[in-house]
Design an enzyme around this catalytic site. Structure first.
Site, mmCIF file in Angstrom:
data_model
loop_
_atom_site.group_PDB
_atom_site.id
_atom_site.type_symbol
_atom_site.label_atom_id
_atom_site.label_comp_id
_atom_site.label_asym_id
_atom_site.label_seq_id
_atom_site.Cartn_x
_atom_site.Cartn_y
_atom_site.Cartn_z
ATOM 1 N N ARG A 185 0.912 -1.161 0.000
ATOM 2 C CA ARG A 185 0.000 0.000 0.000
ATOM 3 C C ARG A 185 0.933 1.188 0.000
ATOM 4 N NH1 ARG A 185 -2.558 4.023 -0.621
ATOM 5 N NH2 ARG A 185 -4.453 4.647 0.512
ATOM 6 N N HIS A 188 2.102 7.120 1.635
ATOM 7 C CA HIS A 188 0.987 8.066 1.608
ATOM 8 C C HIS A 188 0.809 8.724 2.967
ATOM 9 C CE1 HIS A 188 -0.784 4.391 3.318
ATOM 10 N NE2 HIS A 188 -1.732 5.167 3.832
ATOM 11 N N HIS A 190 -2.621 10.973 5.352
ATOM 12 C CA HIS A 190 -4.033 11.357 5.402
ATOM 13 C C HIS A 190 -4.206 12.648 6.188
ATOM 14 C CE1 HIS A 190 -4.877 7.168 4.254
ATOM 15 N NE2 HIS A 190 -4.134 6.788 5.273
ATOM 16 N N GLU A 194 -4.807 7.446 11.280
ATOM 17 C CA GLU A 194 -5.101 6.090 10.809
ATOM 18 C C GLU A 194 -4.811 5.103 11.931
ATOM 19 O OE1 GLU A 194 -3.623 4.578 6.888
ATOM 20 O OE2 GLU A 194 -2.598 3.063 8.114
ATOM 21 N N HIS A 233 3.475 7.273 5.726
ATOM 22 C CA HIS A 233 3.727 5.884 6.087
ATOM 23 C C HIS A 233 3.443 4.967 4.899
ATOM 24 C CE1 HIS A 233 -0.479 6.874 7.021
ATOM 25 N NE2 HIS A 233 -0.783 5.614 6.699
ATOM 26 N N GLU A 258 -10.978 6.589 1.243
ATOM 27 C CA GLU A 258 -9.667 6.140 0.771
ATOM 28 C C GLU A 258 -9.270 6.828 -0.526
ATOM 29 O OE1 GLU A 258 -6.913 3.447 1.319
ATOM 30 O OE2 GLU A 258 -7.427 4.679 3.045
#
Length: 478
Positions: A185, A188, A190, A194, A233, A258
């Site tokens: 993943r 990225h 946010h 998270e 992360h 997402e």
């Protein structure tokens, strides 16, 4: 103004008639208010129909002779409404049933004559044939991840729940994500924090904080990670068991999506290469191979070490991972419970969790959470929840593994195991510290006379209430 003499003569007659009617009404009220000896139901009927008051009014006391002893027959002062039904309102069936499921409970309801989605009705007995204790209207509090749209990628997938799927869940959103062994993943960050609970497999997480301190850790089944808002992360499934990993992500914002993630490749694809070259002090040709759009999830080689690169700034002081699977659960009469919040996982200042197990026939006690909504996720087993929303509104729902529940703050509720195997679920909150209020403990620590005045319970029953929080209550001993 002149009045006809005949009309004048009728006035005394009308006055006499009115006086007679008023006397009759007064006499009737007196007789109705006086109960028959030994018949409390007649008192209940008269008090509920004869008085309109915001204050309970006690019925007048009478007495009867029993073996020569005078006994009062007046009901308790609080008995100004009908008594609650004696119907236990058991669930009509569970998901293992092979019976024909119909919207029938006792003498209520009727069979379905039109089309029927039997599988859905089997999973939701308390929606199709609700208990008679349900009343009023409660917004939907259930969402199965199985009904969420799935985003398929090379190397894995992701499906989410936010306010679009469950409008009442304004304070939290969830994502179920799967990575094949080695799949990534991508790097990225946010706008929200998270929080994660690993469902299966092992995931390697990496991060660098705002002071340039780095972190790498492998997080296994039942363990947690947490990244504060804006902290970059990545997530990668290890090759420990060959299957990769699956994990539950929770974000403390019901509007989270997402699709709104800040992705490394997405950003790089939208910066002029001349600017990239200048930023990294190299040539434009160095960036000839960067992707032209986001990767999101993509295949990779499983990591071989969890040692972070040498960092002159050092490691982050508060780990982003927590070995929740190693925490010993507290045993209760009907199951277990354990909590992780900022008191044990200091970095997790916006999300707290309780992992609860409930044995067959037992229940997570009647309780509520004073200040924070509860976002629940069912890991195994079959559960039943009645949500009490005040003002006579209550509704019952049924849950299985993979289902999400959402109970707003202050709403009274319980979680009952209605299956034949252990029920296990998570209670997740947008808060730094877990807290709840248990109904039994509240009443046990309230003056007994006050509890008795409200509920009419015996002194023996009130004395049996436990002054310590029960959390998970076992079935009644036979």
């Amino acid at each position: 103004m002149q009045v006809e003499s005949s009309a004048v003569e009728e006035i005394p007659k009308m006055n006499k008639l009115l006086s007679s009617v008023l006397c009759a009404i007064a006499l009737t009220s007196f007789v109705t208010a006086a109960p028959a000896a030994g018949n409390s139901s007649s008192v209940l009927s008269s008090t509920t129909t004869s008085f309109v008051s915001s204050t309970p009014v006690a019925a007048p006391a009478t007495s009867a002779s029993v073996n020569g002893t005078s006994v009062s027959t007046a009901p308790p002062a609080s008995q100004t409404v009908p008594l609650a039904s004696d119907d236990p309102n058991f669930v009509e069936w569970n998901v293992t049933t092979t019976d024909d499921v119909q919207p029938i409970r006792g003498s209520l309801g009727a069979s379905i004559l039109g089309p029927q989605n039997v599988a859905i009705d089997q999973q939701n007995p308390d929606l199709l044939a609700p208990p008679t204790s349900d009343a009023g209207s409660v917004p939907n509090v259930k969402w199965p991840f199985g009904l969420s749209h799935n985003r398929l990628q090379t190397g894995g997938w992701a499906r989410q729940q936010n306010v679009q799927q469950l409008p009442i869940a304004t304070s939290m959103a969830g994502v179920d994500m799967r990575l094949e062994a080695g799949a990534i993943r991508e790097l990225h960050w946010h706008q929200t924090a998270e929080w994660a609970y690993v469902l299966k497999g092992t995931t390697q997480i990496t991060s660098v904080d705002q002071l340039g301190r780095n972190f790498v850790a492998n997080v296994g089944p039942g363990d947690l990670w947490y990244f504060p808002p804006g902290i970059p992360h990545s997530l990668q499934a290890t090759g420990v068991d060959g299957e990769g990993s699956e994990f539950l992500l929770v974000f403390p914002d019901g509007n989270f999506s997402e699709d709104d993630t800040f992705l490394l490749t997405d950003w790089m694809a939208h910066v002029p290469k001349e600017v990239l070259a200048k930023n990294f002090q190299t040539t434009i040709a160095a960036f000839d191979t960067i992707p032209g759009e986001q990767l999101y999830i993509f295949p990779g080689t499983p990591p071989t070490t969890d040692t972070p690169p040498q960092d002159p700034q050092g490691q982050i002081p508060q780990p982003f991972a927590f070995s929740f699977s190693q925490v010993n659960a507290t045993q209760y009469s009907g199951g277990t419970a354990k909590v992780a919040d900022s008191t044990t996982f200091p970095i997790a200042t916006e999300v707290a969790v309780a992992e609860v197990t409930v044995e067959p026939g037992a229940m997570r006690e009647l309780h509520w959470h004073p200040t924070q909504d509860e976002w629940g996720f069912f890991l195994e087993g079959t559960g039943r929840i009645t949500v009490f929303a005040s003002s006579g509104n209550a509704q019952t729902y049924d849950f299985e593994a993979g289902d999400i529940s959402f109970t707003p703050k202050t709403y009274g509720h319980y979680v009952e195991n209605i299956g034949n195997t252990t029920l296990r679920f998570l209670e997740i909150f947008n808060t730094a510290v877990f807290q709840d209020v248990g109904l039994a403990q509240w009443l046990a620590l309230t003056p007994p006379a006050l509890v008795k005045a409200h509920l009419g319970l015996s002194d023996e029953t009130i004395a049996s209430f436990n002054t310590t929080k029960q959390v998970v209550v076992g079935p009644i001993s036979s």
